[in-house]
Scaffold this active site. Structure first.
Site, PDB file in Angstrom:
ATOM      1  N   THR A 154       0.823  -1.216   0.000  1.00  0.00           N
ATOM      2  CA  THR A 154       0.000   0.000   0.000  1.00  0.00           C
ATOM      3  C   THR A 154       0.850   1.256   0.000  1.00  0.00           C
ATOM      4  O   THR A 154       0.489   2.272  -0.608  1.00  0.00           O
ATOM      5  CB  THR A 154      -0.935   0.003   1.227  1.00  0.00           C
ATOM      6  N   SER A 179       1.892  -7.763  -0.184  1.00  0.00           N
ATOM      7  CA  SER A 179       2.513  -8.735   0.718  1.00  0.00           C
ATOM      8  C   SER A 179       1.690  -9.996   0.903  1.00  0.00           C
ATOM      9  O   SER A 179       2.194 -10.997   1.421  1.00  0.00           O
ATOM     10  CB  SER A 179       2.793  -8.094   2.082  1.00  0.00           C
ATOM     11  N   THR A 203       1.222  -4.228   4.304  1.00  0.00           N
ATOM     12  CA  THR A 203       0.880  -4.450   5.705  1.00  0.00           C
ATOM     13  C   THR A 203       0.238  -5.814   5.971  1.00  0.00           C
ATOM     14  O   THR A 203       0.201  -6.265   7.109  1.00  0.00           O
ATOM     15  CB  THR A 203      -0.066  -3.347   6.225  1.00  0.00           C
ATOM     16  N   ASP A 204      -0.261  -6.488   4.933  1.00  0.00           N
ATOM     17  CA  ASP A 204      -0.992  -7.738   5.156  1.00  0.00           C
ATOM     18  C   ASP A 204      -0.151  -8.788   5.881  1.00  0.00           C
ATOM     19  O   ASP A 204      -0.648  -9.483   6.770  1.00  0.00           O
ATOM     20  CB  ASP A 204      -1.490  -8.318   3.833  1.00  0.00           C
TER      21      ASP A 204
END
Length: 339
Positions: free
Chosen positions: A23, A70, A103-104
């Protein structure tokens, strides 16, 4: 350049900024697209160009290693990233590393690095919950803070860190807890510290072994075992468990209800797993607390393991590493107690 300016330039930390997508490298069609946007479209140089003050923080060089969300990070990417960082940390002309990351799975990647990099130099993994194109994007400040932390002597010896929303988290504890809010990252025992007015302030230390005290080195790992995760729910049958056992896994993390409770309908398939040489690790889907050995289930009888306080997806990282050196159940359990 004056003598004072030259001295100041020499004193700046030398940081490598590695881009992997996410992101923080995304772009939306509208400034109000904070959750719907194209991921991983900006290069690391594009991201850095939007942060002109970065030059005052450190002497920064950039590398674009990946350009993916990710959720697409697998064992291949973990190993490639870890080995590249390890080679950079060996250089005398590099003081720290910052990795921009989706961030995942940022907490998984950071934990992997935390346990496999053999250097006290700071490694900071950073992402964003809103793309740079969005109003009030958190990416620029998160990146600024990450560089500040990586450039600070205070961050030495603390392992891999995740910096987000002005907070500094140890990679072992931090998890993503929200799909869109900027304060999505939490540690069950609180952050290690904060970035306050552009300066890192630490209040506690990581309690478990990492980096130079870890038993794993990224340079000694060429492959990782397949470890699966099964998420428990009410009314569950064992079909999904048996499917994952047939997928080639060497271990399965069972994210059970409560304190690692396993429904009667599931027990037989997990007992069978162990008979087939597949390790079973009881965890909890609750997101907090400790799973107690031989409490909800007779772990000694079934030759199962428990996760201690690790959430299932991070227990998976630890188990993959543990299996590179050990297969004895007792010793594997010691790994979860120790790390």
């Amino acid at each position: 350049m004056t003598r004072d300016t030259a001295a100041a330039a020499r004193q700046k930390a030398r940081i490598v900024l590695i881009g992997t997508g996410g992101t923080i490298a995304g772009r939306g069609a509208s400034p109000v697209n904070t959750s719907a946007y194209d991921c991983s479209v900006l290069s690391i140089d594009d991201i850095l160009a939007d942060l002109p003050v970065a030059d005052s923080l450190a002497d920064i060089t950039t590398e674009q290693l990946f350009q993916v969300g990710s959720e697409n990070f697998g064992n291949v990417q973990l190993l490639q990233l870890g080995k590249r960082i390890a080679s950079l940390l060996e250089r005398d002309d590099i003081d720290g590393i910052v990795v921009t990351h989706g961030t995942d799975t940022i907490d998984e990647t950071a934990y992997f690095l935390h346990l496999t990099l053999k250097s006290p130099k700071p490694v900071v993994v950073v992402g964003a919950m809103r793309p740079p194109s969005a109003l009030s994007s958190d990416g620029p400040l998160n990146l600024y803070n990450a560089i500040v932390v990586a450039a600070s002597r205070l961050a030495h010896g603390k392992g891999t860190l995740v910096v987000s929303n002005d907070e500094i988290h140890t990679a072992r504890d931090v998890v993503k807890t929200n799909t869109f809010k900027q304060d999505a990252f939490k540690s069950p025992y609180g952050p290690l510290g904060f970035v306050v007015e552009g300066k890192p302030v630490f209040y506690r230390l990581p309690a478990r072994p990492h980096t130079v005290d870890s038993e794993w080195s990224i340079n000694e790992i060429e492959a990782l075992s397949h470890v699966g995760v099964v998420y428990a729910h009410g009314g569950m049958n064992d079909a999904i468990v048996r499917a994952i056992l047939d997928s080639g896994v060497k271990a399965v993390i069972y994210a059970a209800t409560g304190n690692g409770n396993v429904a009667v309908s599931i027990v037989a398939s997990l007992v069978e797993a162990r008979k087939r040489g597949i390790h079973v690790v009881r965890g909890s889907r609750t997101g907090g607390g400790v799973v107690i050995r031989n409490a909800a289930q007779p772990d000694d009888l079934y030759d199962w393991l428990v996760t201690d306080d690790q959430p299932a997806h991070k227990a998976r990282i630890l188990m993959m590493l543990a299996l590179t050196r050990e297969h004895c159940t007792r010793k594997l359990q010691d790994v979860f107690w120790r790390y």
